[in-house]
Design an enzyme around this catalytic site. Structure first.
Site: not given
Length: 271
Positions: A106, A167, A194-195, A216-217
Protein backbone atom coordinates in the site's frame (compact mmCIF):
# COMPACT_ATOMS: atom_id res chain seq x y z
CA UNK A 1 -0.46 -4.64 -18.83
CA UNK A 2 -3.51 -3.53 -16.88
CA UNK A 3 -5.75 -6.34 -15.73
CA UNK A 4 -9.40 -5.78 -14.93
CA UNK A 5 -11.92 -7.40 -12.65
CA UNK A 6 -15.67 -7.92 -12.71
CA UNK A 7 -16.77 -5.20 -10.31
CA UNK A 8 -20.26 -6.74 -10.25
CA UNK A 9 -19.00 -10.03 -8.83
CA UNK A 10 -19.68 -11.13 -5.27
CA UNK A 11 -15.97 -11.85 -4.95
CA UNK A 12 -13.44 -9.06 -4.56
CA UNK A 13 -10.41 -9.88 -6.71
CA UNK A 14 -7.21 -7.93 -6.15
CA UNK A 15 -4.19 -8.76 -8.28
CA UNK A 16 -5.64 -12.16 -9.00
CA UNK A 17 -6.46 -13.05 -5.37
CA UNK A 18 -10.16 -13.56 -4.50
CA UNK A 19 -11.69 -12.39 -1.22
CA UNK A 20 -15.15 -12.75 0.28
CA UNK A 21 -14.86 -9.70 2.55
CA UNK A 22 -14.70 -6.17 1.17
CA UNK A 23 -13.45 -4.66 4.43
CA UNK A 24 -9.73 -3.91 4.80
CA UNK A 25 -8.66 -3.17 8.38
CA UNK A 26 -5.72 -1.19 9.68
CA UNK A 27 -3.87 -2.41 12.76
CA UNK A 28 -2.81 0.82 14.49
CA UNK A 29 -4.07 2.41 17.73
CA UNK A 30 -5.96 -0.57 19.15
CA UNK A 31 -6.01 -0.78 22.97
CA UNK A 32 -4.37 -4.21 22.90
CA UNK A 33 -3.39 -7.03 20.52
CA UNK A 34 -6.29 -9.08 21.88
CA UNK A 35 -8.82 -6.41 20.92
CA UNK A 36 -7.25 -6.11 17.48
CA UNK A 37 -7.60 -9.86 17.06
CA UNK A 38 -11.25 -9.72 18.13
CA UNK A 39 -12.00 -6.93 15.65
CA UNK A 40 -10.45 -8.82 12.75
CA UNK A 41 -12.14 -12.09 13.68
CA UNK A 42 -15.58 -10.60 14.34
CA UNK A 43 -15.63 -8.58 11.12
CA UNK A 44 -14.30 -11.52 9.07
CA UNK A 45 -11.88 -9.13 7.38
CA UNK A 46 -9.40 -11.00 5.19
CA UNK A 47 -6.89 -8.21 4.54
CA UNK A 48 -5.12 -6.10 7.14
CA UNK A 49 -2.62 -3.32 6.62
CA UNK A 50 0.58 -3.03 8.61
CA UNK A 51 3.00 -0.11 8.86
CA UNK A 52 6.52 -1.45 8.67
CA UNK A 53 8.00 1.74 10.14
CA UNK A 54 5.68 1.66 13.15
CA UNK A 55 5.97 -2.03 13.96
CA UNK A 56 9.73 -2.20 13.45
CA UNK A 57 10.14 0.35 16.22
CA UNK A 58 8.44 -1.92 18.77
CA UNK A 59 11.37 -4.28 19.28
CA UNK A 60 10.26 -7.41 21.15
CA UNK A 61 6.67 -6.20 21.12
CA UNK A 62 6.96 -6.12 17.35
CA UNK A 63 7.78 -9.83 17.26
CA UNK A 64 4.69 -10.62 19.33
CA UNK A 65 2.68 -8.51 16.91
CA UNK A 66 3.96 -10.54 13.94
CA UNK A 67 3.05 -13.74 15.76
CA UNK A 68 -0.49 -12.44 16.25
CA UNK A 69 -0.82 -11.56 12.56
CA UNK A 70 0.30 -15.05 11.58
CA UNK A 71 -2.24 -16.61 13.93
CA UNK A 72 -5.07 -14.63 12.33
CA UNK A 73 -4.35 -16.23 8.97
CA UNK A 74 -5.19 -13.10 6.98
CA UNK A 75 -3.51 -11.48 3.99
CA UNK A 76 -1.08 -8.76 5.02
CA UNK A 77 -0.90 -5.54 3.02
CA UNK A 78 2.24 -3.68 4.19
CA UNK A 79 2.14 0.08 3.79
CA UNK A 80 4.60 2.93 3.50
CA UNK A 81 2.84 5.15 6.06
CA UNK A 82 4.92 8.11 7.15
CA UNK A 83 6.98 8.32 3.96
CA UNK A 84 7.36 11.75 2.39
CA UNK A 85 9.73 11.12 -0.50
CA UNK A 86 10.01 8.68 -3.36
CA UNK A 87 13.24 7.28 -1.93
CA UNK A 88 11.68 6.69 1.50
CA UNK A 89 8.66 4.95 0.01
CA UNK A 90 10.67 2.70 -2.30
CA UNK A 91 13.12 1.75 0.46
CA UNK A 92 10.29 0.95 2.89
CA UNK A 93 8.50 -1.11 0.24
CA UNK A 94 11.60 -3.20 -0.40
CA UNK A 95 12.04 -3.83 3.32
CA UNK A 96 8.39 -4.88 3.58
CA UNK A 97 8.71 -7.29 0.66
CA UNK A 98 11.71 -8.93 2.27
CA UNK A 99 10.04 -9.19 5.68
CA UNK A 100 6.59 -10.37 4.57
CA UNK A 101 7.54 -12.20 1.37
CA UNK A 102 4.80 -10.42 -0.57
CA UNK A 103 4.83 -8.18 -3.64
CA UNK A 104 1.82 -6.29 -2.25
CA UNK A 105 2.39 -2.76 -0.99
CA UNK A 106 0.00 0.00 0.00
CA UNK A 107 1.82 3.04 -1.30
CA UNK A 108 1.55 6.23 0.75
CA UNK A 109 3.63 9.32 0.02
CA UNK A 110 2.43 12.22 2.16
CA UNK A 111 2.67 15.86 1.06
CA UNK A 112 1.15 17.77 3.97
CA UNK A 113 1.41 17.15 7.70
CA UNK A 114 -1.95 18.79 8.49
CA UNK A 115 -4.14 17.05 5.92
CA UNK A 116 -1.94 13.99 5.25
CA UNK A 117 -2.87 14.50 1.61
CA UNK A 118 -1.02 12.30 -0.87
CA UNK A 119 1.85 13.88 -2.77
CA UNK A 120 0.46 13.00 -6.17
CA UNK A 121 3.67 13.74 -8.08
CA UNK A 122 5.89 11.59 -5.90
CA UNK A 123 3.14 8.98 -5.65
CA UNK A 124 3.05 8.39 -9.41
CA UNK A 125 6.85 8.31 -9.62
CA UNK A 126 7.16 5.83 -6.75
CA UNK A 127 4.39 3.67 -8.17
CA UNK A 128 6.15 3.42 -11.52
CA UNK A 129 9.44 2.44 -9.89
CA UNK A 130 7.81 -0.20 -7.70
CA UNK A 131 5.73 -1.73 -10.49
CA UNK A 132 8.83 -2.03 -12.67
CA UNK A 133 10.47 -3.82 -9.74
CA UNK A 134 7.68 -6.40 -9.54
CA UNK A 135 5.48 -4.89 -6.81
CA UNK A 136 1.69 -4.99 -6.89
CA UNK A 137 0.82 -1.48 -5.78
CA UNK A 138 -2.22 -0.21 -3.89
CA UNK A 139 -1.82 3.59 -4.14
CA UNK A 140 -3.43 5.87 -1.54
CA UNK A 141 -4.49 8.76 -3.75
CA UNK A 142 -6.94 11.62 -4.13
CA UNK A 143 -10.16 11.55 -6.15
CA UNK A 144 -8.49 13.34 -9.09
CA UNK A 145 -9.12 11.58 -12.41
CA UNK A 146 -5.88 12.71 -14.04
CA UNK A 147 -3.85 11.28 -11.16
CA UNK A 148 -5.85 8.05 -11.38
CA UNK A 149 -5.06 7.76 -15.08
CA UNK A 150 -1.35 8.21 -14.46
CA UNK A 151 -1.35 5.60 -11.70
CA UNK A 152 -3.06 3.11 -14.00
CA UNK A 153 -0.59 3.94 -16.77
CA UNK A 154 2.22 3.30 -14.27
CA UNK A 155 0.90 -0.24 -13.81
CA UNK A 156 -1.35 -0.06 -10.73
CA UNK A 157 -4.34 -2.40 -11.01
CA UNK A 158 -6.10 -0.99 -7.92
CA UNK A 159 -6.85 2.58 -6.82
CA UNK A 160 -7.50 3.71 -3.24
CA UNK A 161 -8.94 7.25 -3.32
CA UNK A 162 -9.54 9.05 -0.05
CA UNK A 163 -13.01 9.81 1.25
CA UNK A 164 -11.66 12.57 3.48
CA UNK A 165 -8.31 13.27 5.20
CA UNK A 166 -6.92 10.41 7.29
CA UNK A 167 -8.41 10.14 10.77
CA UNK A 168 -11.04 12.88 10.35
CA UNK A 169 -14.08 10.59 10.23
CA UNK A 170 -15.85 13.11 8.00
CA UNK A 171 -17.09 10.57 5.50
CA UNK A 172 -17.22 11.26 1.77
CA UNK A 173 -16.16 14.87 1.34
CA UNK A 174 -16.79 14.82 -2.42
CA UNK A 175 -19.31 12.14 -3.41
CA UNK A 176 -19.59 13.66 -6.88
CA UNK A 177 -15.88 13.14 -7.56
CA UNK A 178 -15.99 9.58 -6.24
CA UNK A 179 -19.06 8.79 -8.37
CA UNK A 180 -17.30 10.23 -11.40
CA UNK A 181 -14.22 8.09 -10.74
CA UNK A 182 -16.38 4.98 -10.46
CA UNK A 183 -18.09 5.75 -13.75
CA UNK A 184 -14.82 6.64 -15.46
CA UNK A 185 -13.04 3.45 -14.41
CA UNK A 186 -15.81 0.81 -14.39
CA UNK A 187 -13.46 -2.18 -14.53
CA UNK A 188 -10.85 -1.05 -12.00
CA UNK A 189 -11.10 -2.15 -8.35
CA UNK A 190 -11.70 1.03 -6.32
CA UNK A 191 -11.37 1.06 -2.54
CA UNK A 192 -12.23 4.13 -0.45
CA UNK A 193 -9.33 4.72 1.91
CA UNK A 194 -9.35 7.27 4.76
CA UNK A 195 -11.95 9.54 6.30
CA UNK A 196 -14.65 6.90 6.86
CA UNK A 197 -15.92 7.51 10.40
CA UNK A 198 -19.14 5.55 10.76
CA UNK A 199 -20.89 2.62 9.07
CA UNK A 200 -23.26 4.87 7.11
CA UNK A 201 -20.25 6.44 5.39
CA UNK A 202 -19.14 2.99 4.25
CA UNK A 203 -22.63 2.19 3.00
CA UNK A 204 -22.70 5.43 1.00
CA UNK A 205 -19.43 4.57 -0.71
CA UNK A 206 -20.57 1.05 -1.53
CA UNK A 207 -23.85 2.40 -2.91
CA UNK A 208 -21.74 4.38 -5.40
CA UNK A 209 -20.40 1.07 -6.68
CA UNK A 210 -17.08 1.01 -4.86
CA UNK A 211 -15.44 -2.35 -4.33
CA UNK A 212 -14.27 -2.06 -0.75
CA UNK A 213 -13.49 0.12 2.26
CA UNK A 214 -10.16 0.58 4.03
CA UNK A 215 -10.37 1.95 7.56
CA UNK A 216 -8.60 1.97 10.89
CA UNK A 217 -9.31 4.79 13.35
CA UNK A 218 -13.11 4.44 13.36
CA UNK A 219 -12.76 0.86 14.61
CA UNK A 220 -9.61 1.09 16.72
CA UNK A 221 -10.85 4.05 18.80
CA UNK A 222 -14.44 2.85 19.25
CA UNK A 223 -15.59 1.95 22.76
CA UNK A 224 -16.10 -1.60 21.47
CA UNK A 225 -13.79 -2.12 18.46
CA UNK A 226 -14.96 -5.66 17.75
CA UNK A 227 -18.60 -4.63 17.63
CA UNK A 228 -17.79 -1.58 15.50
CA UNK A 229 -15.79 -3.72 13.08
CA UNK A 230 -18.79 -6.01 12.71
CA UNK A 231 -21.06 -3.00 12.13
CA UNK A 232 -18.80 -1.81 9.33
CA UNK A 233 -18.73 -5.26 7.75
CA UNK A 234 -22.52 -5.38 7.75
CA UNK A 235 -22.84 -1.85 6.37
CA UNK A 236 -20.45 -2.67 3.54
CA UNK A 237 -22.48 -5.74 2.65
CA UNK A 238 -25.71 -3.71 2.75
CA UNK A 239 -24.32 -0.99 0.49
CA UNK A 240 -22.97 -3.53 -1.96
CA UNK A 241 -26.29 -5.40 -2.07
CA UNK A 242 -28.20 -2.15 -2.63
CA UNK A 243 -25.90 -1.13 -5.49
CA UNK A 244 -26.30 -4.49 -7.18
CA UNK A 245 -30.09 -4.35 -6.72
CA UNK A 246 -30.28 -1.00 -8.48
CA UNK A 247 -30.82 2.15 -6.42
CA UNK A 248 -33.62 4.47 -7.50
CA UNK A 249 -32.62 7.84 -8.91
CA UNK A 250 -33.31 11.00 -6.94
CA UNK A 251 -36.18 13.15 -8.15
CA UNK A 252 -36.97 16.84 -7.92
CA UNK A 253 -40.72 16.31 -7.45
CA UNK A 254 -42.87 13.99 -5.39
CA UNK A 255 -44.22 10.90 -7.10
CA UNK A 256 -47.09 9.02 -5.41
CA UNK A 257 -46.40 5.39 -4.64
CA UNK A 258 -50.14 4.67 -4.88
CA UNK A 259 -51.98 5.66 -8.11
CA UNK A 260 -54.51 8.44 -7.58
CA UNK A 261 -56.70 7.43 -10.54
CA UNK A 262 -59.70 5.35 -9.56
CA UNK A 263 -59.49 6.02 -5.80
CA UNK A 264 -62.89 5.57 -4.04
CA UNK A 265 -63.31 9.18 -2.94
CA UNK A 266 -65.96 11.60 -4.16
CA UNK A 267 -66.43 15.32 -4.02
CA UNK A 268 -69.45 15.56 -1.70
CA UNK A 269 -69.70 19.29 -2.25
CA UNK A 270 -70.26 18.89 -5.97
CA UNK A 271 -73.92 19.27 -6.78
Amino acid sequence: MLTTTDTNSDTLTLYGKPFSSRLLLGTARYPSPKILSQAVTTSEAEIITVSLRRESARGQDGQRFWDLINELGVTVLPNTAGCRTVREAVTTANMARELFSTPWIKLEVIANDDTLQPDIFHLVEAARILVEDGFQVFPYTTDDLSVAERLLEAGCDVLMPWGAPIGTGRGLANPYALRTMRNYFPDTPLIVDAGVGKPSHATQAMELGYDGIMLNTAVALAEDPARMAKAFAMSIDAGRLAWKAGIMEERDMAVPSTPVAGTPFFDLDAG
